[in-house]
Scaffold this motif. Structure first.
Motif, mmCIF file in Angstrom:
data_model
loop_
_atom_site.group_PDB
_atom_site.id
_atom_site.type_symbol
_atom_site.label_atom_id
_atom_site.label_comp_id
_atom_site.label_asym_id
_atom_site.label_seq_id
_atom_site.Cartn_x
_atom_site.Cartn_y
_atom_site.Cartn_z
ATOM 1 N N ASN A 448 0.801 -1.226 0.000
ATOM 2 C CA ASN A 448 0.000 0.000 0.000
ATOM 3 C C ASN A 448 0.835 1.278 0.000
ATOM 4 O O ASN A 448 0.359 2.341 -0.382
ATOM 5 C CB ASN A 448 -0.957 0.006 1.197
ATOM 6 C CG ASN A 448 -2.054 -1.034 1.018
ATOM 7 O OD1 ASN A 448 -2.321 -1.468 -0.108
ATOM 8 N ND2 ASN A 448 -2.666 -1.449 2.112
ATOM 9 N N ASP A 449 2.095 1.157 0.423
ATOM 10 C CA ASP A 449 2.956 2.344 0.408
ATOM 11 C C ASP A 449 3.737 2.471 -0.887
ATOM 12 O O ASP A 449 4.567 3.366 -1.029
ATOM 13 C CB ASP A 449 3.936 2.300 1.587
ATOM 14 C CG ASP A 449 3.203 2.231 2.908
ATOM 15 O OD1 ASP A 449 2.170 2.924 3.032
ATOM 16 O OD2 ASP A 449 3.630 1.478 3.796
ATOM 17 N N GLY A 450 3.494 1.550 -1.782
ATOM 18 C CA GLY A 450 4.162 1.654 -3.080
ATOM 19 C C GLY A 450 5.485 0.906 -3.164
ATOM 20 O O GLY A 450 6.171 0.968 -4.177
ATOM 21 N N ASN A 451 5.850 0.198 -2.099
ATOM 22 C CA ASN A 451 7.091 -0.583 -2.168
ATOM 23 C C ASN A 451 6.912 -1.767 -3.098
ATOM 24 O O ASN A 451 5.909 -2.483 -3.007
ATOM 25 C CB ASN A 451 7.478 -1.109 -0.779
ATOM 26 C CG ASN A 451 7.668 0.030 0.201
ATOM 27 O OD1 ASN A 451 8.412 0.971 -0.065
ATOM 28 N ND2 ASN A 451 6.940 -0.035 1.315
ATOM 29 N N VAL A 452 7.875 -1.954 -3.962
ATOM 30 C CA VAL A 452 7.808 -3.065 -4.913
ATOM 31 C C VAL A 452 8.117 -4.366 -4.191
ATOM 32 O O VAL A 452 9.087 -4.459 -3.440
ATOM 33 C CB VAL A 452 8.817 -2.848 -6.062
ATOM 34 C CG1 VAL A 452 8.813 -4.048 -7.012
ATOM 35 C CG2 VAL A 452 8.479 -1.558 -6.809
ATOM 36 N N LEU A 453 7.250 -5.368 -4.396
ATOM 37 C CA LEU A 453 7.416 -6.649 -3.732
ATOM 38 C C LEU A 453 7.983 -7.659 -4.724
ATOM 39 O O LEU A 453 7.503 -7.759 -5.845
ATOM 40 C CB LEU A 453 6.065 -7.133 -3.199
ATOM 41 C CG LEU A 453 5.329 -6.112 -2.307
ATOM 42 C CD1 LEU A 453 3.889 -6.532 -2.073
ATOM 43 C CD2 LEU A 453 6.073 -5.942 -0.985
ATOM 44 N N GLU A 454 9.002 -8.370 -4.296
ATOM 45 C CA GLU A 454 9.642 -9.329 -5.206
ATOM 46 C C GLU A 454 9.229 -10.753 -4.850
ATOM 47 O O GLU A 454 8.776 -11.018 -3.742
ATOM 48 C CB GLU A 454 11.171 -9.222 -5.109
ATOM 49 C CG GLU A 454 11.742 -7.831 -5.333
ATOM 50 C CD GLU A 454 11.652 -7.358 -6.782
ATOM 51 O OE1 GLU A 454 11.320 -8.184 -7.669
ATOM 52 O OE2 GLU A 454 11.895 -6.153 -7.022
ATOM 53 N N GLY A 455 9.426 -11.654 -5.806
ATOM 54 C CA GLY A 455 9.242 -13.082 -5.550
ATOM 55 C C GLY A 455 7.797 -13.476 -5.326
ATOM 56 O O GLY A 455 6.877 -12.772 -5.730
ATOM 57 N N ALA A 456 7.629 -14.631 -4.654
ATOM 58 C CA ALA A 456 6.285 -15.131 -4.393
ATOM 59 C C ALA A 456 5.648 -14.291 -3.296
ATOM 60 O O ALA A 456 6.139 -14.258 -2.179
ATOM 61 C CB ALA A 456 6.360 -16.592 -3.985
ATOM 62 N N THR A 457 4.556 -13.609 -3.627
ATOM 63 C CA THR A 457 3.956 -12.685 -2.671
ATOM 64 C C THR A 457 2.577 -12.239 -3.120
ATOM 65 O O THR A 457 2.166 -12.478 -4.251
ATOM 66 C CB THR A 457 4.862 -11.445 -2.514
ATOM 67 O OG1 THR A 457 4.322 -10.579 -1.518
ATOM 68 C CG2 THR A 457 4.944 -10.647 -3.811
ATOM 69 N N ASP A 458 1.878 -11.562 -2.204
ATOM 70 C CA ASP A 458 0.598 -10.922 -2.508
ATOM 71 C C ASP A 458 0.820 -9.431 -2.648
ATOM 72 O O ASP A 458 1.691 -8.890 -1.990
ATOM 73 C CB ASP A 458 -0.324 -11.067 -1.289
ATOM 74 C CG ASP A 458 -1.209 -12.268 -1.399
ATOM 75 O OD1 ASP A 458 -1.904 -12.378 -2.419
ATOM 76 O OD2 ASP A 458 -1.206 -13.084 -0.447
ATOM 77 N N GLY A 459 0.010 -8.757 -3.437
ATOM 78 C CA GLY A 459 0.144 -7.306 -3.498
ATOM 79 C C GLY A 459 -0.886 -6.669 -4.393
ATOM 80 O O GLY A 459 -1.793 -7.337 -4.910
ATOM 81 N N ASN A 460 -0.734 -5.348 -4.557
ATOM 82 C CA ASN A 460 -1.607 -4.613 -5.469
ATOM 83 C C ASN A 460 -0.991 -4.707 -6.861
ATOM 84 O O ASN A 460 0.205 -4.460 -7.041
ATOM 85 C CB ASN A 460 -1.692 -3.143 -5.043
ATOM 86 C CG ASN A 460 -2.242 -3.010 -3.629
ATOM 87 O OD1 ASN A 460 -3.230 -3.651 -3.287
ATOM 88 N ND2 ASN A 460 -1.583 -2.215 -2.798
ATOM 89 N N LEU A 461 -1.818 -5.033 -7.818
ATOM 90 C CA LEU A 461 -1.297 -5.290 -9.164
ATOM 91 C C LEU A 461 -1.154 -4.001 -9.972
ATOM 92 O O LEU A 461 -2.129 -3.284 -10.192
ATOM 93 C CB LEU A 461 -2.220 -6.269 -9.897
ATOM 94 C CG LEU A 461 -1.838 -6.636 -11.333
ATOM 95 C CD1 LEU A 461 -0.495 -7.364 -11.384
ATOM 96 C CD2 LEU A 461 -2.925 -7.519 -11.957
ATOM 97 N N CYS A 462 0.078 -3.736 -10.390
ATOM 98 C CA CYS A 462 0.359 -2.577 -11.243
ATOM 99 C C CYS A 462 0.975 -3.065 -12.549
ATOM 100 O O CYS A 462 1.492 -4.178 -12.628
ATOM 101 C CB CYS A 462 1.377 -1.655 -10.575
ATOM 102 S SG CYS A 462 0.737 -0.836 -9.122
#
Ligand code: WT7
Length: 645
Positions: A448-462
């Motif tokens: 939610n803060d815009g940090n890019v998440l690497e690897g196997a993970t959940d997140g907001n799709l951009c």
């Protein structure tokens, strides 16, 4: 998360398919590493240009500037029709299957070309010029496709409004883009029932003084209101119109169409697509995602009123010279075997539908499917919402006889074309996963803060970079375009969806993370339903959330606070349901209405939807932090009276 089942690409499928794994990987890498030459080559291969572009791309997402193939000149109807005439003029462009099983007809590319030119000439005679907006409010008949292509022939911008939308919804859309011409039909026919399209137009136009022409196709012959100075019968006008019409030379960045879609706030947004990039990417995804081989029969069950119909009934297939089946009816009429009856009747090879339809048919058992051979089927597609693995397995095993590849295609009205999907000969399948990105698409998951998440993970799709068929703006409101998609995470397009990426890099779309609902694969803004509810003079306030629904994916759950002195009753509930239907259309019909003497609000007056969602889903053990509520006791009261236990 247990390891998902894997369905590897069989060797014979990889051999037959247009692309195998190695080819996909090579092209994908190139599309990201050398995008300019990659897209230039594709644009040469897939489209016919009157003039070559000056520059392949000129994008700056942080400014909301997206431009592809600037200076290039082309015409969409020319690409979808004229250029196929020499080699494939007698091939079926459209197979129309009517609501009743004994009604169908085939329209060749040559016939479609002539009809489109005639219709284009009629529009011209009525004063329509390049850049003018034309509203198309039609049932699923060939003339809907003709109307769209006729607009593109003369450079008019179509705004197709789904025939299930109400007069008020139609009015809002006509007004927002100032359409001055409407193309409709006397009535629509669906599942044995008629839809009063022309009468709906009549109601809408009471508040659209700028509309000077209504072109009406005769579908049922029903008597309709007629205004001589404004109304034109399609069949009469067409007859005297010439079957030749020079295609307008459009710039690649000239507007092609506007299509309204729901957002998390406010009124529906007019998503604007332009000419070159849109056509390129719909053509290219059609060919590769459905592994389209020349001569195959392809059927997408969507309605042309949605983007799926635009991109994968009309533009993608026709740009490839494919045969596209247009179906007027519904999956369950006259019975639950209809889809498969049509598949056998027209020897459909590629079939594209929505999870909600699959789930509904699943509920009717295997019998209606097994009555038909379905031998022609090779590829099965799904779109519109996440497909649950049970429905996927049923589609694979029962419909596809474990012989057909499934492509779960993730995309949006805004993306114009498929963004994440398997390719039949290239990508191993996992039920429930849309799998891997298409060429030029670079998904990214962020917190939610815009940090890019690497690897196997959940997140907001951009999506990190612009693609050719990306929407260019919201019609008339570029600021809203920026704020909705491009400012959440600067420099990236935010999809509004959440997703999980697994260890193999596969994407699993988990659904919207904003206040957009997905009802049977149709997008609906909670704000729109709320606005409709508060129109009732007994309603003080309303809050709408989604809840899981077995067939529809999500259902509509409404919390309604009445004005002082108004009494809750079953009758009032019915009035509210009818009101929403009347204001928006049947797709927005509330499933549950709960009376709520108070809504959970923060001290600053913001409704805490998180809590409302939990109550609607009956997840009461983790309501989260309620300490910031102005009056925490309203929550107990909501739980006490919940409708969903
Ligand atoms: C939303 C877009 C463009 C197709 C028709 C819907 C959801 C769409 C999938 C899929 C999971 C999907 C997303 C997306 N969605 N396809 N294969 N798997 N979710 O277009 O009305 O613009 O809705 O539909 O939530 O954001 P749309």
């Amino acid at each position: 998360m247990s390891e998902a089942k894997l369905y590897p690409v069989p060797a014979e499928v990889a051999d037959y398919a247009l692309l195998n794994r190695e080819q996909y990987e090579r092209m994908y890498r190139r599309s990201l590493e050398e995008p300019e030459s990659f897209w230039a080559e594709q644009a040469e291969e897939f489209l016919t240009w009157f003039r070559k572009w000056d520059r392949v791309s000129n994008n700056d997402l942080s400014k909301g500037q997206i431009r592809w193939f600037e200076g290039g000149k082309l015409n969409v109807s020319y690409n979808c029709l004229d250029r196929h005439l020499e080699q494939n003029g007698e091939r079926a462009a459209l197979i129309w299957e009517g609501d009743e099983p004994d009604q169908s007809k085939t329209i060749s590319y040559r016939e479609l070309h002539a009809e489109v030119c005639r219709c284009a000439n009629v529009l011209k005679e009525r004063g329509v010029r390049k850049g003018d907006r034309v509203c198309v409010y039609m049932p699923m008949i060939p003339e809907a496709v003709v109307a769209m292509l006729a607009c593109t022939r003369i450079g008019a911008v179509h705004s197709v409004v789904f025939g299930g939308f109400s007069p008020s919804a139609l009015r809002d859309r006509i007004q927002d883009s100032d359409c001055q011409v409407v193309i409709t039909s006397d009535e629509g026919v669906r599942g044995g029932r008629t839809v009063p399209l022309k009468e709906n137009v009549e109601k809408a136009l009471a508040e659209c003084p700028n509309v000077h022409t209504v072109l009406t196709v005769r579908r049922t012959g029903k008597d309709v209101t007629w205004v001589d100075s404004r109304d034109v019968w399609y069949h009469e006008a067409i007859q005297s119109a010439s079957a030749e019409c020079e295609p307008e030379q459009m710039d690649a960045e000239d507007p092609l169409f506007i299509l309204y879609t729901s957002g998390s706030t406010g009124k529906p947004k007019g998503v604007l697509h332009t000419t070159g990039g849109y056509l390129l990417q719909t053509a290219m995804t059609f060919k590769y995602v459905f592994d389209y081989h020349d001569g195959e029969i392809y059927w997408c069950t969507a309605d042309v009123g949605w983007v799926t119909g635009h991109s994968y009934i009309v533009y993608g297939p026709l740009a490839n010279g494919a045969t596209s089946l247009v179906f007027e009816g519904v999956p369950t009429y006259p019975d639950a075997g209809r889809f498969w009856q049509v598949v056998d009747k027209h020897k459909v090879n590629i079939f594209y539908t929505a999870p909600t339809a699959i789930r509904a048919l699943m509920g009717q058992g295997e019998e209606p499917v097994k009555q038909y051979s379905r031998q022609s089927l090779r590829i099965l597609g799904t779109v519109g919402e996440p497909i649950n693995p049970e429905a996927w397995e049923w589609y694979y095993r029962v419909v596809g006889d474990e012989r057909c590849r499934i492509v779960d295609t993730w995309w949006q009205t805004e993306t114009g074309a498929i963004m994440i999907s398997a390719l039949p000969g290239a990508i191993d399948l996992k039920p429930g996963s849309a799998t891997l990105p298409f060429f030029g698409v670079e998904p990214q998951l962020v917190d939610n803060d815009g940090n890019v998440l690497e690897g196997a993970t959940d997140g907001n799709l951009c999506l990190t970079r612009a693609w050719p068929s990306m929407m260019r703006t919201i019609y008339g409101d570029h600021e809203r375009f920026m704020n909705t998609y491009l400012t959440h995470y600067t420099g990236k397009y935010f999809t509004g969806d959440g997703a999980r990426r697994d260890a193999d890099g596969y994407y699993w779309i988990t659904g919207r993370v904003d206040d957009v609902l997905n009802i049977s694969g149709h997008r609906m803004g909670t704000a729109e339903v709320e606005s409709a509810l508060v129109l009732h003079d007994k309603v003080a306030e309303a809050a709408v959330v989604g809840f899981p629904h077995d067939v529809k994916g999500q259902g509509i759950y409404c919390y309604v606070t009445l004005v002082k002195g108004a009494e809750p009753s079953e009758e009032l509930k019915k009035e509210l349901v009818d009101l929403v239907r009347k204001e928006i259309g049947a797709i927005a019909k509330p499933d549950v209405i709960q009376w709520a003497p108070g809504l959970p609000k923060t001290r600053s007056g913001k409704i805490m939807r998180r809590i409302l969602r939990k109550v609607a889903t009956n997840e009461l053990d983790n309501l989260g932090d309620t300490s910031t509520l102005a009056d925490p006791s309203v929550v107990d009261e909501l739980i006490e009276n919940r409708a969903n236990r």
